[in-house]
Design an enzyme around this catalytic site. Structure first.
Site, PDB file in Angstrom:
ATOM      1  N   ASP A  30     -25.010  95.003  72.191  1.00 18.20           N
ATOM      2  CA  ASP A  30     -24.822  96.123  73.109  1.00 18.20           C
ATOM      3  C   ASP A  30     -23.446  96.752  72.902  1.00 18.20           C
ATOM      4  OD1 ASP A  30     -25.500  97.873  75.075  1.00 18.20           O
ATOM      5  OD2 ASP A  30     -25.314  96.456  76.737  1.00 18.20           O
ATOM      6  N   HIS A  47     -24.014 103.116  65.718  1.00 18.93           N
ATOM      7  CA  HIS A  47     -25.068 102.224  65.220  1.00 18.93           C
ATOM      8  C   HIS A  47     -24.767 101.773  63.790  1.00 18.93           C
ATOM      9  CE1 HIS A  47     -27.335 102.795  68.810  1.00 18.93           C
ATOM     10  NE2 HIS A  47     -27.612 104.064  68.580  1.00 18.93           N
ATOM     11  N   LEU A 141     -30.884  80.034  56.680  1.00 14.51           N
ATOM     12  CA  LEU A 141     -30.954  80.706  57.977  1.00 14.51           C
ATOM     13  C   LEU A 141     -32.184  81.600  58.075  1.00 14.51           C
ATOM     14  CD1 LEU A 141     -29.476  81.773  60.648  1.00 14.51           C
ATOM     15  CD2 LEU A 141     -28.601  83.590  59.166  1.00 14.51           C
TER      16      LEU A 141
END
Length: 251
Positions: A30, A47, A141
């Site tokens: 956020d 962004h 991962l």
């Protein structure tokens, strides 16, 4: 729920040695828009800066042995944003997958997605499916991108699957349990997050993994997502080390 407060950017670097680390971290990224606004920039550049933060955090999580990392990349509610911003986010997704794929694959990362991606632009769907198929045999991962994802929508999705199985006589009502619900979520086969991080100072889940986060540790920071660096991640992990996780029982 514990709020740690503001991370002092001037403090000494956080030690990257941990006595315990979560196997799964979920992150609500956020603050991209506010980061851009503070600098007099369009939201799209916020962004783009957020993608750089993703790159660093994926690298660090992979390095320290985190098994699963889930980013809340685009929610079912994000379609309400201006069309130009939505289009920009979809373009960034494709650019990220194309630009980062080789390095992620080289570092043994599994690329996965959760959510109803059928509503995403076709090019996004194609790149996500291709990345998932080409990295599915990696053993490092697992990077989960939550796209067109909503926690309530996911639970509805799970119950629709369960009801279909019930209609076909595959189980009785008495056999319905938590495990059955979990096994019909988008996250089937993925352990629940042990740590949830949210940046920018907001203190809510915003419809993110509401089933899976039942016993997770929450960590909130005022740092805006594009400014979230490895030391911020380490601070969250140091905080996680100190949590007393009893799951409703006693030690």
């Amino acid at each position: 729920m514990i709020y740690l407060g503001i991370f002092n950017r001037k403090q000494k670097k956080v030690d990257n040695k941990f006595s315990i680390i979560p196997s799964h971290i979920a992150i609500i990224m956020d603050g991209n828009g506010r980061w851009a606004k503070k600098r007099g920039l369009p939201r799209t550049l916020g962004h783009k800066a957020g993608v750089e933060a993703i790159r660093e955090i994926v690298k660090e999580c992979s390095k320290i042995g985190i098994e699963y990392l889930t980013f809340y990349a685009f929610s079912t509610e994000n379609w309400k944003r201006p069309q130009d911003e939505v289009n920009g986010l979809m373009k960034l997704l494709v650019q990220y997958l194309k630009g980062e794929f080789k390095e992620l694959d080289r570092n043994n990362v599994v690329i996965n997605y959760i959510g109803n991606i059928s509503k995403l632009p076709e090019i996004c769907q194609e790149e996500l499916i291709k990345a998932k198929n080409l990295t599915k045999n990696n053993t490092g991962l697992t990077l989960n991108l939550a796209l067109n994802y909503g926690g309530r929508d996911e639970i509805v999705y799970s119950f629709k699957n369960i009801l279909k199985a019930y209609d076909q006589g595959e189980f009785s009502i008495e056999e319905l349990n938590e495990e059955m619900i979990s096994n019909n979520l988008y996250t089937k086969g993925i352990p629940d997050p042990e740590l949830m991080i949210r940046t920018s100072g907001e203190e809510r889940l915003s419809n993110f993994l509401i089933w899976q986060l039942a016993y997770s540790e929450f960590y909130f920071t005022d740092v805006l997502w594009p400014d979230f660096k490895k030391d911020d991640l380490y601070l969250a992990l140091k905080t996680f080390e100190r949590r007393d996780r009893r799951f409703g029982g006693l030690k």
